[in-house]
Motif scaffolding. Structure first.
Motif, PDB file in Angstrom:
ATOM      1  N   GLU A   1      28.878   5.434  11.170  1.00  0.00           N
ATOM      2  CA  GLU A   1      28.268   6.763  11.317  1.00  0.00           C
ATOM      3  C   GLU A   1      27.038   6.921  10.442  1.00  0.00           C
ATOM      4  N   SER A   2      26.982   6.151   9.362  1.00  0.00           N
ATOM      5  CA  SER A   2      25.851   6.322   8.446  1.00  0.00           C
ATOM      6  C   SER A   2      24.619   5.557   8.925  1.00  0.00           C
ATOM      7  N   GLU A   3      24.841   4.367   9.503  1.00  0.00           N
ATOM      8  CA  GLU A   3      23.688   3.513   9.803  1.00  0.00           C
ATOM      9  C   GLU A   3      23.310   3.450  11.285  1.00  0.00           C
ATOM     10  N   GLY A   4      24.262   3.689  12.168  1.00  0.00           N
ATOM     11  CA  GLY A   4      23.992   3.477  13.590  1.00  0.00           C
ATOM     12  C   GLY A   4      23.202   4.602  14.218  1.00  0.00           C
ATOM     13  N   LYS A   5      21.923   4.613  14.030  1.00  0.00           N
ATOM     14  CA  LYS A   5      21.082   5.656  14.639  1.00  0.00           C
ATOM     15  C   LYS A   5      19.663   5.147  14.807  1.00  0.00           C
ATOM     16  N   GLU A   6      18.882   5.867  15.577  1.00  0.00           N
ATOM     17  CA  GLU A   6      17.483   5.481  15.857  1.00  0.00           C
ATOM     18  C   GLU A   6      17.406   4.025  16.359  1.00  0.00           C
ATOM     19  N   ASN A   7      18.421   3.626  17.137  1.00  0.00           N
ATOM     20  CA  ASN A   7      18.509   2.254  17.685  1.00  0.00           C
ATOM     21  C   ASN A   7      18.547   1.180  16.601  1.00  0.00           C
ATOM     22  N   LYS A   8      19.062   1.546  15.440  1.00  0.00           N
ATOM     23  CA  LYS A   8      19.135   0.578  14.334  1.00  0.00           C
ATOM     24  C   LYS A   8      20.558   0.536  13.785  1.00  0.00           C
ATOM     25  N   GLY A   9      20.795  -0.433  12.927  1.00  0.00           N
ATOM     26  CA  GLY A   9      22.052  -0.474  12.166  1.00  0.00           C
ATOM     27  C   GLY A   9      22.922  -1.675  12.477  1.00  0.00           C
ATOM     28  N   ILE A  10      23.583  -2.177  11.445  1.00  0.00           N
ATOM     29  CA  ILE A  10      24.542  -3.276  11.598  1.00  0.00           C
ATOM     30  C   ILE A  10      25.802  -2.702  12.237  1.00  0.00           C
ATOM     31  N   PHE A  11      26.357  -3.378  13.244  1.00  0.00           N
ATOM     32  CA  PHE A  11      27.587  -2.894  13.869  1.00  0.00           C
ATOM     33  C   PHE A  11      28.771  -3.306  12.983  1.00  0.00           C
ATOM     34  N   PRO A  12      29.530  -2.320  12.466  1.00  0.00           N
ATOM     35  CA  PRO A  12      30.641  -2.674  11.582  1.00  0.00           C
ATOM     36  C   PRO A  12      31.920  -2.917  12.384  1.00  0.00           C
ATOM     37  N   ALA A  13      32.462  -4.111  12.235  1.00  0.00           N
ATOM     38  CA  ALA A  13      33.704  -4.432  12.938  1.00  0.00           C
ATOM     39  C   ALA A  13      34.713  -4.935  11.901  1.00  0.00           C
ATOM     40  N   GLY A  14      35.962  -5.014  12.304  1.00  0.00           N
ATOM     41  CA  GLY A  14      36.968  -5.402  11.313  1.00  0.00           C
ATOM     42  C   GLY A  14      37.984  -6.380  11.866  1.00  0.00           C
ATOM     43  N   VAL A  15      38.478  -7.243  10.998  1.00  0.00           N
ATOM     44  CA  VAL A  15      39.540  -8.171  11.395  1.00  0.00           C
ATOM     45  C   VAL A  15      40.581  -8.275  10.277  1.00  0.00           C
ATOM     46  N   ASP A  16      41.838  -8.381  10.686  1.00  0.00           N
ATOM     47  CA  ASP A  16      42.941  -8.588   9.743  1.00  0.00           C
ATOM     48  C   ASP A  16      43.378 -10.037   9.879  1.00  0.00           C
ATOM     49  N   PHE A  17      43.217 -10.794   8.818  1.00  0.00           N
ATOM     50  CA  PHE A  17      43.611 -12.210   8.844  1.00  0.00           C
ATOM     51  C   PHE A  17      44.912 -12.404   8.079  1.00  0.00           C
ATOM     52  N   THR A  18      45.730 -13.379   8.406  1.00  0.00           N
ATOM     53  CA  THR A  18      45.432 -14.393   9.372  1.00  0.00           C
ATOM     54  C   THR A  18      45.735 -13.926  10.810  1.00  0.00           C
ATOM     55  N   THR A  19      46.317 -12.736  10.958  1.00  0.00           N
ATOM     56  CA  THR A  19      46.688 -12.238  12.291  1.00  0.00           C
ATOM     57  C   THR A  19      45.581 -12.490  13.322  1.00  0.00           C
ATOM     58  N   ASP A  20      44.383 -12.005  13.027  1.00  0.00           N
ATOM     59  CA  ASP A  20      43.304 -12.055  14.021  1.00  0.00           C
ATOM     60  C   ASP A  20      42.660 -13.433  14.156  1.00  0.00           C
ATOM     61  N   LEU A  21      43.049 -14.373  13.290  1.00  0.00           N
ATOM     62  CA  LEU A  21      42.563 -15.751  13.505  1.00  0.00           C
ATOM     63  C   LEU A  21      43.177 -16.303  14.775  1.00  0.00           C
ATOM     64  N   HIS A  22      44.272 -15.682  15.188  1.00  0.00           N
ATOM     65  CA  HIS A  22      44.938 -16.122  16.422  1.00  0.00           C
ATOM     66  C   HIS A  22      44.505 -15.273  17.620  1.00  0.00           C
ATOM     67  N   SER A  23      43.480 -14.447  17.420  1.00  0.00           N
ATOM     68  CA  SER A  23      42.941 -13.706  18.572  1.00  0.00           C
ATOM     69  C   SER A  23      41.413 -13.735  18.540  1.00  0.00           C
ATOM     70  N   MET A  24      40.822 -13.289  17.441  1.00  0.00           N
ATOM     71  CA  MET A  24      39.358 -13.227  17.345  1.00  0.00           C
ATOM     72  C   MET A  24      38.751 -14.497  16.736  1.00  0.00           C
ATOM     73  N   GLY A  25      39.626 -15.330  16.166  1.00  0.00           N
ATOM     74  CA  GLY A  25      39.141 -16.503  15.431  1.00  0.00           C
ATOM     75  C   GLY A  25      38.241 -17.396  16.264  1.00  0.00           C
ATOM     76  N   GLN A  26      38.583 -17.600  17.520  1.00  0.00           N
ATOM     77  CA  GLN A  26      37.805 -18.467  18.396  1.00  0.00           C
ATOM     78  C   GLN A  26      36.372 -17.943  18.550  1.00  0.00           C
ATOM     79  N   TYR A  27      36.267 -16.626  18.800  1.00  0.00           N
ATOM     80  CA  TYR A  27      34.930 -16.033  18.984  1.00  0.00           C
ATOM     81  C   TYR A  27      34.126 -16.132  17.694  1.00  0.00           C
ATOM     82  N   ILE A  28      34.800 -15.852  16.590  1.00  0.00           N
ATOM     83  CA  ILE A  28      34.080 -15.881  15.306  1.00  0.00           C
ATOM     84  C   ILE A  28      33.556 -17.299  15.043  1.00  0.00           C
ATOM     85  N   GLN A  29      34.386 -18.284  15.362  1.00  0.00           N
ATOM     86  CA  GLN A  29      34.013 -19.671  15.072  1.00  0.00           C
ATOM     87  C   GLN A  29      32.904 -20.184  16.001  1.00  0.00           C
ATOM     88  N   GLN A  30      32.966 -19.795  17.277  1.00  0.00           N
ATOM     89  CA  GLN A  30      32.078 -20.478  18.236  1.00  0.00           C
ATOM     90  C   GLN A  30      31.334 -19.565  19.218  1.00  0.00           C
TER      91      GLN A  30
END
Ligand code: PA5
Length: 446
Positions: free
Chosen positions: A284-313
């Motif tokens: 909410e602080s940065e995402g405006k005027e078509n700018k800003g880093i998109f903040p996303a979150g992952v819980d490891f090691t749980t998400d290494l078995h779901s998002m890990g592939q995308y993060i790696q490659q």
């Protein structure tokens, strides 16, 4: 006090020290503009010196309210959304026993007003039916739809259950000092109230009663929590090149090189809601005027078995910030198994945390090798003081980073659009023209 640390070591190879350091003058200027009150959104800078300004008397008053309430009830429904919800939940879940909420001991905190799920409310009211419950309703504007609906439902239920007079003693409202429907109602009904200061926006409000009362109700030490935040405030205010400025500069340097998504990663399930709070703070602080880093979150090691592939490659536009907790509260060792069918005897006698730490190290190295620059925030342990430090660190870094981006980090004009459409679709009085227009578009959407 044991201090939290920040390390950008693993971004080398993606951005140079020079890339980061060349942003320091800009970061220092942004920090200075926050300090001297000349930044964009400068009427919302109350959070900057808040930890050192909070008095012991004020904290004791909040503690007393929590104590009085806990004599009457053993379940509290915290009603709020966005900044009026996430901070309290983040701190409470970070500090809570993961399973104590299933016991009958102490105060159970549950949350409402952060969704409009009909079944959720049916099930909540079903659960509350045979409980002694109270309500902590939080809304700065006092008019946000989601918490207002939840409060309407639960207030009626509580009044029918225990009578209006007793319900009035079990409800605490945290809202604007003068404005809004919640303030008017609280005055009418004589609820105990706390004020959300005018100069502190929702997502920067966890160190106000918005966070403090629920945290105290959950049984945690708000004096230590504020002491942690004040420690970080003091450290940052007295060091021009502090860790918040370093974090803001590092992520800005990476953003400039095309790393437009930041993953906040943890290796401790208790930190899930810290990530949710952080996502709101930065999104909410940065995402405006078509700018800003998109903040996303992952819980490891749980998400290494779901998002890990995308993060790696997957596409290389991710940076990662790992929150690492140095010391666990308890020791659990892996037992020996004479059959060793799972072939895990090489781990026998080792602590679970030793395995987790190697997973963390292995993941960080793999992600760097895969093209994901990696930053690290180390908490010596999880307690009120370190979480207080972490909260202030992230708030200050967000203020600096948003100001460096050139946006107003303290407003959220884009949030209104869905609300206006929803009101038009629900035929709210005053929305007639918009209702007509939006209904012409419904067929294309459905
Ligand atoms: O950060 C913000 O300002 C928002 O997320 C608000 O906290 C959220 O919309 C809830 O607003 P209110 O406290 O007015 O109900």
């Amino acid at each position: 006090m044991k201090k939290i640390e920040f390390s950008p070591k693993q971004v080398n190879g993606f951005v140079s020290d020079n890339d980061i350091k060349s942003l320091y003058p800009e970061a220092k200027k942004a920090f200075q503009s926050l300090k001297n009150g000349t930044s964009k959104g400068n009427d919302f800078l109350g959070w900057l010196r808040l930890p050192s300004e909070i008095t012991d008397e004020f904290l004791s008053d909040i503690e007393n309210t929590a104590k009085e309430l806990s004599k009457r009830v053993n379940v509290i429904v915290v009603i709020g959304i966005g900044g009026s919800y996430l901070g309290a939940r983040a701190v409470i879940e970070a500090l809570s026993d993961s399973f104590s909420s299933y016991d009958n001991e102490g105060m159970k905190i549950i949350y409402a007003g952060h969704n409009i799920g009909e079944d959720y409310y049916h099930e909540m009211m079903n659960y509350l039916n045979n409980k002694e419950f109270g309500i902590c309703v939080i809304s700065k504007s006092g008019t946000t739809t989601e918490p207002a609906i939840a409060f309407r439902l639960l207030k009626e239920m509580l009044e029918q259950k225990v009578g209006k007079a007793e319900a009035g003693k079990r409800i605490v409202a945290i809202t604007d000092e003068k404005k809004g429907a919640l303030r008017t109602l609280a005055l009418q009904e004589g609820y105990k109230t706390y004020v959300i200061p005018d100069n502190i926006g929702g997502r920067f409000s966890v160190l106000t009663p918005v966070g403090l009362l629920p945290i105290a109700l959950a049984g945690f030490n708000i004096k230590k929590f504020i002491a942690g935040a004040a420690f970080m405030q003091n450290d940052c205010m007295n060091n021009e090149e502090n860790i918040a400025l370093e974090y803001a500069s590092t992520r800005s340097a990476l953003y400039a090189k095309g790393y437009i998504i930041e993953l906040l990663a943890n290796f401790n399930p208790k930190l899930h809601f810290i990530t949710e709070w952080w996502k709101q703070l930065y999104g909410e602080s940065e995402g405006k005027e078509n700018k800003g880093i998109f903040p996303a979150g992952v819980d490891f090691t749980t998400d290494l078995h779901s998002m890990g592939q995308y993060i790696q490659q997957g596409p290389r536009m991710l940076m990662e910030t790992v929150i690492s907790v140095d010391k666990q509260k308890y020791e659990v060792k892996i037992p020996t198994d004479s059959a060793n069918l799972d072939q895990l005897n090489f781990l026998a006698g080792k602590r679970i945390d030793e395995v987790n730490k190697m997973a963390e190290l292995g993941t960080r190295i793999a992600h760097v090798d895969g093209g994901v620059p990696n930053m690290e925030i180390v908490l010596p342990e999880l307690n009120e003081e370190t979480i207080g430090q972490l909260i202030y660190f992230f708030e200050l870094a967000c203020g600096i980073s948003g100001s460096m981006l050139g946006v107003n980090p303290f407003d959220q004009p884009g949030v209104e659009d869905y609300k206006n459409n929803m009101f038009a679709l629900l035929n709210k009085p005053g929305y007639e023209e918009k209702s007509r227009k939006i209904k012409e578009r419904v067929d294309n959407v459905k």
